[in-house]
Scaffold this active site. Structure first.
Site: not given
Ligand code: C5J
Length: 230
Positions: A24, A129, A162
């Site tokens: 990310d 995701k 994450c």
């Protein structure tokens, strides 16, 4: 087989069966004006991870290691976003609202993109995701299995969200997870410290923590350090 200096103890890994996964590293989390800053966070705390991530990315590409990028985000119609997720916080600081970088965490919007410093190279899988973990509702497990991957070097943001969720998911699936402390970042220094400590506690309950310098040394053919044929 390389031997990497790490906590709680040195760990062996093979570049051919290891993937570098960048979690990310998106404009919404790292750039001024993005979702992270809109929530009141200091993005400079995350931006310090860019140089170590870049160094690891270059090294991984250099030795032919599999490289995987992930992005957290949703379909424009939000059909894949649980109501409990999108209703959190107050407008305009909600997923799907229009911000300075387009609609927040929506696929295809400028803020959803990976920062230019770490742009994926052609052929490197990009995993979109909908959740915090990179295995949840994605084809990551299939890609890793098909690539014969056994170990992961997990970089990215944010450490306690994450990155941690992905490390926990990977650990339960039998992957060795190596987390370079300087290549993962949190908006909250106390969470950064706690999240890294949680990984190495109890004999490495979720994996190993090292840093980019030690991993680069291990990957360097001229290295005379701990890294060696074991
Ligand atoms: C967050 C992430 N922090 N990538 N996402 O919402 O950690």
């Amino acid at each position: 087989m390389l031997l990497l200096d790490a906590q709680p103890e040195p760990v062996r890994f093979e570049p051919a069966t290891t993937a570098l996964i960048l979690i990310d590293m998106q404009r919404d989390f790292l750039e001024p004006g993005g979702f992270g800053e809109m929530l009141g966070n200091d993005v400079s705390l995350l931006r310090s991870t860019i140089a170590p991530c870049k160094a690891l990315l270059v090294a991984a590409r250099g030795v032919g290691m599999m490289v995987i990028h992930t992005r957290e985000g949703h379909r424009p119609d939000l059909a894949d976003a649980p109501p409990a997720k999108i209703s959190r916080g107050h407008p305009p600081r909600r997923i799907g609202e229009v911000g300075p970088m387009g609609r927040i965490l929506i696929r295809g919007e400028p803020g959803h993109g990976i920062i230019p410093e770490l742009a994926p190279a052609p052929g490197e899988p990009v995993i979109d995701k909908p959740g915090k973990g990179a295995f949840y509702q994605t084809d990551l497990a299939l890609i890793l299995a098909n690539g014969g991957i056994q170990s992961l070097i997990v970089c990215g943001v944010t450490t306690e969200v994450c990155v941690h969720t992905t490390v926990r998911e990977a650990n339960d699936r039998g992957f060795k997870c190596i987390v370079p402390a300087d290549a993962v970042g949190s908006y909250f220094p106390e969470f950064q410290q706690a999240a890294l400590a949680m990984i190495t506690a109890q004999g490495g309950i979720f994996g190993w923590v090292s840093d980019s310098t030690r991993i680069l040394a291990a990957l360097s053919p001229s290295s005379a350090g701990l890294s060696s044929i074991a």
